[in-house]
Structure formats: structure tokens, C-alpha cells
Design an enzyme around this catalytic site. Structure first.
Site, mmCIF file in Angstrom:
data_model
loop_
_atom_site.group_PDB
_atom_site.id
_atom_site.type_symbol
_atom_site.label_atom_id
_atom_site.label_comp_id
_atom_site.label_asym_id
_atom_site.label_seq_id
_atom_site.Cartn_x
_atom_site.Cartn_y
_atom_site.Cartn_z
ATOM 1 C CE1 TYR A 12 -1.147 -1.901 -8.712
ATOM 2 C CE2 TYR A 12 -0.438 0.138 -7.598
ATOM 3 C CZ TYR A 12 -0.154 -0.893 -8.296
ATOM 4 O OH TYR A 12 1.036 -0.815 -9.168
ATOM 5 C CD GLU A 167 10.737 -1.768 -5.592
ATOM 6 O OE1 GLU A 167 9.797 -0.733 -6.195
ATOM 7 O OE2 GLU A 167 10.749 -2.852 -5.477
HETATM 8 P P1 NAD Z 1 9.114 4.883 3.285
HETATM 9 O O1 NAD Z 1 8.338 5.779 4.227
HETATM 10 O O2 NAD Z 1 8.676 3.253 3.441
HETATM 11 O O3 NAD Z 1 10.520 5.011 3.264
HETATM 12 C C1 NAD Z 1 11.020 6.223 3.555
HETATM 13 C C2 NAD Z 1 12.419 6.220 4.038
HETATM 14 O O4 NAD Z 1 13.031 7.507 4.092
HETATM 15 C C3 NAD Z 1 12.650 5.828 5.176
HETATM 16 O O5 NAD Z 1 13.514 4.686 5.272
HETATM 17 C C4 NAD Z 1 13.207 7.219 6.050
HETATM 18 O O6 NAD Z 1 13.753 6.593 7.227
HETATM 19 C C5 NAD Z 1 13.803 7.821 5.218
HETATM 20 N N1 NAD Z 1 13.853 9.245 5.349
HETATM 21 C C6 NAD Z 1 12.654 10.202 6.075
HETATM 22 N N2 NAD Z 1 13.210 11.241 6.100
HETATM 23 C C7 NAD Z 1 14.400 11.254 5.829
HETATM 24 C C8 NAD Z 1 15.406 12.590 5.613
HETATM 25 N N3 NAD Z 1 15.185 13.707 5.992
HETATM 26 N N4 NAD Z 1 16.656 12.038 4.895
HETATM 27 C C9 NAD Z 1 16.936 10.801 4.484
HETATM 28 N N5 NAD Z 1 15.900 9.767 4.714
HETATM 29 C C10 NAD Z 1 14.844 10.067 5.178
HETATM 30 O O7 NAD Z 1 8.542 5.479 1.843
HETATM 31 P P2 NAD Z 1 8.551 4.712 0.300
HETATM 32 O O8 NAD Z 1 9.697 3.972 0.234
HETATM 33 O O9 NAD Z 1 7.998 5.817 -0.417
HETATM 34 O O10 NAD Z 1 7.355 3.455 0.538
HETATM 35 C C11 NAD Z 1 5.983 4.075 1.164
HETATM 36 C C12 NAD Z 1 5.236 2.639 1.213
HETATM 37 O O11 NAD Z 1 5.191 1.757 0.190
HETATM 38 C C13 NAD Z 1 5.887 1.569 2.021
HETATM 39 O O12 NAD Z 1 5.229 1.119 3.096
HETATM 40 C C14 NAD Z 1 6.634 0.796 1.200
HETATM 41 O O13 NAD Z 1 6.824 -0.362 1.978
HETATM 42 C C15 NAD Z 1 5.658 0.625 0.033
HETATM 43 N N6 NAD Z 1 6.497 0.252 -1.111
HETATM 44 C C16 NAD Z 1 6.448 -1.056 -1.368
HETATM 45 C C17 NAD Z 1 6.970 -1.581 -2.591
HETATM 46 C C18 NAD Z 1 7.461 -2.907 -2.794
HETATM 47 O O14 NAD Z 1 6.566 -3.580 -2.087
HETATM 48 N N7 NAD Z 1 8.144 -3.198 -3.621
HETATM 49 C C19 NAD Z 1 7.830 -0.551 -3.042
HETATM 50 C C20 NAD Z 1 7.917 0.768 -2.933
HETATM 51 C C21 NAD Z 1 7.083 1.458 -1.916
#
Ligand code: NAD
Length: 389
Positions: A12, A167
């Protein structure tokens, strides 16, 4: 003489940067070179769809040739090995390339937090290829169940219930009935677990929308294990804090992201999760000719929280870097990175989503889903790919 601008990564941030710079600079100003591992751009916000077979690779990729068309942007299909900022050069797998201005837009890597066995025994979902691997594996589990009859083959665990994890479980919950019918597998044998370390899924998101998401997913059979970090993974087993063990052949890790290794190895200043620190014009600290944008960098909001690594922020960083590269060439004032935030939308499967767009507008369900779709179309139109899809 034209300055050589090398842009690493056509995600992006990198793709938008190349296209915007091409609009601003003439070929006398800049020779733009875009390097990417694949000859396609990936809509990584949609990876959960091919990961369960709801969409095909071609639905969420855009050929770079078709986007770049006859524009004077040279495309090199290659992988970035290392950056030598002292020599102003980048080593690719098949060549070395020199630059006057460098844009690093290499995205992010999966964060495994040093959890034993996690990297070795789980799937990740950071690219179309990885999503395809997940889809093939899930199909195989269903296909082979009739022969082996192990319950762990029909137990699917998604570790991390941030936006990516949610998602994915939403899409999976919608797909599983199709697979149970196709492979004639008893429905009650199929289990989907979403495991989250924090006290809530989607930590930090609007609580009302979080409740809606949780209920919607539970109604479709997703089981949540919340406040229970994954502490170890071994073949066939996921260990949770507190001693619970989930027996599974499928652990998909969406527990977080970190910066890219090439940025750390090059010696740019980074924060503890490897994302580069940049100034208000998106330049690497101490480097007036290197821009680090997208998920690879770390920028604080005026309130002092990091901007999330999202597509909407990345595209705006790409546009800002293009303006500032041009301004640097022309010796005019640089523009501060000051993004417009459109809110966040998470899909919960094929018909529902939750959206936090403003304090007064927090749609959920089908309306939110259409908003997410519209934002994808808007982005495709920004990169000139709307009618190429
Ligand atoms: P994230 O870091 O947002 O979420 C990871 C999750 O894993 C957290 O809730 C965390 O508490 C949990 N976690 C961490 N260690 C853990 C463990 N040992 N056991 C269980 N759970 C654990 O990562 P993501 O979801 O990949 O997102 C990355 C970024 O991309 C974020 O900023 C997100 O907002 C963004 N994103 C946005 C969209 C969208 O806008 N639709 C979609 C996907 C990702």
C-alpha cells in the site's frame, strides 16, 4: 540530472508513493525504480478470504504491470536482501542497485514473542502465498478426516483476536458448513477456537462493537478463550496459560506484527519491535534521503499513541513521502505527515462487519460490511486498478 529514487516494496505505501511521485516529478527530475518480490500488488487487508477459500488469489491481487502501464516507473521483480545506507545502495537477490533517494516500504513481519514452538508449528497470514497454504491445509484436513478420524484434524485454532484474527475466524465460521457438507463430516466434530491473551477480543476497540462481534461469531460456533495467552505450541497441541491444551492440527497465528529485519540490519534507529523511528516528514532519523513508510515505521499521533499499521495510514504515508521527496529535489518546504483518520472496520465474515467511523457513527452488520467493501473499491480506484479487477 534526474535523481534516482528507489522504492522498496509495492504494498500500500510503496505503490502509492511511486504513483504519486510519478504525478509530481518529470523524468528530468526523477528516475523512479520500484522493487517488489512479486509482480503483483496484494490487497493484504483481504487475506482472510483466500485463506479459507472464499476468494481466489486473483481476486485479491493486482498485476503491477497493469497498474504501472506505460508510466515511466521502472519495475524490478526481486527480493531485498540488505540496505547499505553508507554506500547508498541496496542489495537485491539478483543485483545491486544504487540510489539518491530511498523509500523503504517493506511492510511488517510476524511477531512470535519468543513463544516456544510457535514459529515452527503455526501458520501465519501475511501474504497471498501464506493464505493459500492455510486454505490447502484446511481442505486436506477435511479430505483426510474420513481416513484418519482424528478430532484434532477438525479443530482449528486462531491465536490472537486482534482485527486479523477476528476477520479470519469470521470467514472460517462462514466457510466451515460448506466444507462439512462437501466432505460429509459431522458438524459437531468441527471446532474453531479464537484464543486471546488480553481480557477482551479486539483490545482497545469500541466495547459495543466488540460485544456485537463476539455474539455474531459465537452464534456461528466460534469458541473464545479470552485472557489465556498461548504459551507453547508443539505438533498437534497448543498450550494456554493456566494449563489448558487444545489438540489441533491447525494453529494459525495472528498475534501481532513487528518491523522488518532489513531495516534493523541496516542500522536505522528502531523501537523495541523493530519499527523504524522517523521524523515528521517520514524520513529515517538522521537520514535526509531515506524515507521509511508503512508498517515498517513507527509514528506517534499528536496524543502520543502509535498510528496503527493499517492500509489507510500506509497509503497516506506513501503520498506524504512522494510530496516530500519532490520537495527535497526542488528545495521547497517539506510537508508534515498529518493523516486523516477514517475510522476502522473489521469484517466478521461474508455478510457482517463492525465499523467505528466516528463517535456518532458506529454501524454494525450488513451496512458496516458494505462500507468495508466501498473502502476497498475506493482504494482500487486510487491506484487506478478499479476496472482491472
Ligand atoms: P494486533 O497486534 O492488532 O493483534 C494481535 C492480538 O494478539 C492482540 O489482541 C494480542 O493481545 C493478541 N496476542 C498477543 N500475544 C498473544 C498470545 N501469546 N496468545 C494469545 N493472544 C495473543 O495484530 P493484527 O490483528 O495482526 O493487526 C495488526 C495491525 O493491522 C493492527 O493495527 C490492526 O488494527 C491492523 N489491521 C486492521 C484491519 C482492518 O482495518 N480491518 C485488519 C487487520 C489488521
Amino acid at each position: 540530472m534526474a535523481k534516482k529514487v528507489v522504492i522498496l516494496g509495492a504494498g500500500y505505501a510503496g505503490l502509492v508513493c511511486a504513483l504519486e511521485l510519478n504525478k509530481l516529478a518529470t523524468s528530468q527530475d526523477a528516475e523512479i525504480v520500484l522493487v517488489n518480490k512479486h509482480d503483483y500488488h496484494q490487497l493484504i487487508t483481504q487475506l482472510h478470504e483466500p485463506a479459507v477459500g472464499a476468494k481466489k488469489q486473483e481476486d485479491i491481487t493486482v498485476s503491477l504491470n497493469s497498474v504501472l502501464g506505460s508510466k515511466p516507473i521502472k519495475f524490478i521483480k526481486d527480493t531485498v536482501v540488505s540496505i547499505n545506507k553508507e554506500q547508498q545502495s541496496v542489495e537485491l537477490e539478483h543485483s545491486t542497485i544504487a540510489y539518491d533517494y530511498l523509500v523503504v516500504a517493506l511492510g511488517s513481519e510476524t511477531e512470535f514473542f519468543g513463544i516456544p514452538g510457535l514459529k515452527e508449528y503455526s501458520f501465519t497470514m501475511k501474504s497471498v502465498n501464506q493464505a493459500n497454504r492455510i486454505r490447502e491445509h484446511i481442505e486436506k484436513c477435511f479430505e483426510n478426516y474420513s481416513k484418519e478420524k482424528r478430532d484434532s484434524m477438525l479443530t482449528f485454532v486462531v491465536g490472537g483476536a486482534g482485527f486479523s484474527g477476528i476477520e479470519l475466524v469470521g470467514e472460517l465460521a462462514d466457510k466451515l458448513p460448506e466444507l462439512t457438507a462437501k466432505y460429509n463430516v459431522p458438524k459437531d466434530k468441527v471446532k474453531v477456537f479464537s484464543v486471546e491473551a488480553a481480557p477482551s477480543i479486539m483490545p482497545g476497540f469500541d466495547p459495543e462493537l466488540v460485544d456485537f462481534a463476539k455474539q455474531s461469531l459465537e452464534q456461528r460456533g466460534v469458541k473464545f478463550s479470552i485472557g489465556t495467552p498461548v504459551v507453547q505450541v508443539e505438533p498437534g497441541k497448543v498450550h494456554l496459560k493456566g494449563g489448558d491444551i487444545i489438540e489441533t492440527d491447525t494453529m494459525i497465528w495472528t498475534g501481532g506484527v513487528r518491523g522488518v529485519q532489513q531495516v534493523i540490519d541496516a542500522g536505522f534507529e528502531t523501537e523495541p519491535r523493530g519499527r523504524a523511528k522517523v521524523d515528521e516528514h517520514m524520513r529515517a532519523l538522521g537520514h535526509k534521503n531515506v524515507w521509511i513508510i508503512g508498517d515498517a515505521c513507527f509514528v506517534l499521533t499528536p496524543e502520543g499513541r502509535p498510528y496503527p499499521p493499517t492500509a489507510q495510514i500506509s497509503t497516506q504515508m506513501g503520498a506524504n513521502a512522494a510530496v516530500n521527496i519532490y520537495a527535497t529535489m526542488k528545495h521547497i518546504k517539506l510537508e508534515k505527515f498529518d493523516p486523516h483518520l477514517y475510522g476502522a472496520v473489521a469484517s466478521l465474515g461474508r455478510k457482517e462487519a463492525v465499523a467505528n467511523l466516528s463517535p456518532k457513527f458506529k454501524p454494525k452488520g450488513w451496512v458496516a460490511y458494505r462500507i468495508k467493501d466501498a473502502s476497498k473499491l475506493r482504494y482500487l480506484s486510487t491506484i487506478g486498478a478499479l476496472f482491472k479487477k
